[in-house]
Design an enzyme around this catalytic site. Structure first.
Site, short mmCIF file in Angstrom:
data_model
loop_
_atom_site.label_atom_id
_atom_site.label_comp_id
_atom_site.label_asym_id
_atom_site.label_seq_id
_atom_site.Cartn_x
_atom_site.Cartn_y
_atom_site.Cartn_z
N ILE A 33 -18.40 -19.58 -30.30
CA ILE A 33 -19.67 -18.87 -30.32
C ILE A 33 -19.88 -18.28 -28.92
O ILE A 33 -20.05 -19.03 -27.95
CB ILE A 33 -20.84 -19.81 -30.68
CG1 ILE A 33 -20.53 -20.55 -31.99
CG2 ILE A 33 -22.15 -19.03 -30.79
CD1 ILE A 33 -21.35 -21.80 -32.19
N TYR A 34 -19.85 -16.96 -28.81
CA TYR A 34 -19.96 -16.28 -27.52
C TYR A 34 -21.41 -15.88 -27.25
O TYR A 34 -22.13 -15.48 -28.15
CB TYR A 34 -19.06 -15.05 -27.48
CG TYR A 34 -17.61 -15.42 -27.32
CD1 TYR A 34 -17.04 -15.55 -26.06
CD2 TYR A 34 -16.81 -15.67 -28.43
CE1 TYR A 34 -15.70 -15.92 -25.90
CE2 TYR A 34 -15.49 -16.04 -28.29
CZ TYR A 34 -14.94 -16.15 -27.03
OH TYR A 34 -13.63 -16.52 -26.87
N TYR A 35 -21.76 -15.95 -25.96
CA TYR A 35 -23.11 -15.64 -25.52
C TYR A 35 -23.09 -14.54 -24.46
O TYR A 35 -22.16 -14.45 -23.66
CB TYR A 35 -23.78 -16.89 -24.92
CG TYR A 35 -24.07 -17.94 -25.95
CD1 TYR A 35 -25.30 -18.01 -26.58
CD2 TYR A 35 -23.09 -18.85 -26.32
CE1 TYR A 35 -25.57 -18.96 -27.55
CE2 TYR A 35 -23.34 -19.82 -27.29
CZ TYR A 35 -24.58 -19.86 -27.89
OH TYR A 35 -24.84 -20.81 -28.86
#
Length: 184
Positions: A33-35
């Site tokens: 999960i990239y932010y």
């Protein structure tokens, strides 16, 4: 630590060569999960922040990982800081409360192989992108990067890799989505 990593496009033939030559370690399911940072554009600074959820052999692990800008022109070598976490939801809530926004989730099946002390190869099947091979090694000193990149690239070339890729799976998938007119 500095992670030296090279990635190339793969196919069934390359996967079979790796499976025949190197010691299988384990198969993992990854959900990354990239932010995006609220005040700077990671796509421009060549940085990444993600939560990785790893499942293998009935186990669960999760990490918060920061990756700094690439340090050379041939590989994906960069500073990496990885912190184990136990509560993915709490860390996700913390990041979004601080203004970080979820960009995209990458899902892949990864087979990990032992090459030699400190060197591993992974075979990745990435949803929406296909098959890739990665080789990596951790080093302490920047002065070691050039020689190690050359050595690791030679191993991949010997396996039949002809096309290398410096962009991350996130960059590749975002580019594909943009090209196809899809929203993230």
């Amino acid at each position: 630590m500095i992670e030296i990593e090279l990635k190339g496009y793969a196919n069934d033939r390359i996967f079979e060569k790796v499976r025949g030559r190197f010691e299988f370690m384990r198969k993992e399911m990854h959900e990354d999960i990239y932010y995006q940072h609220p005040c700077r554009d990671f796509s421009k600074t060549d940085e990444a922040l993600r939560i990785r959820i790893k499942r293998f052999n009935g186990h669960f692990e999760a990490f918060l990982t920061y990756k700094g800008p690439k340090l050379d022109d041939m590989s994906k070598t960069r500073k990496e800081i990885e912190v184990p976490i136990s509560d993915v939801d709490a860390y996700s809530d913390l990041l979004t409360s601080l203004g970080f926004e979820k960009v995209l989730t990458i899902v892949k099946v990864r087979e990990k192989y032992y090459v030699e002390k400190g060197v591993t190869i992974t075979l990745d099947e990435v949803e929406g992108l296909g098959k890739f091979i990665e080789i990596e090694k951790l080093v302490k000193e920047e002065k070691d990067i050039k020689n190690e990149v050359k050595k690791l690239r030679g191993i991949l070339e010997d396996l039949g890799v002809e096309r290398f890729e410096r962009r991350s799976y996130l960059e590749l998938l975002l580019e594909k989505l943009k090209k196809n007119g899809s929203q993230t």
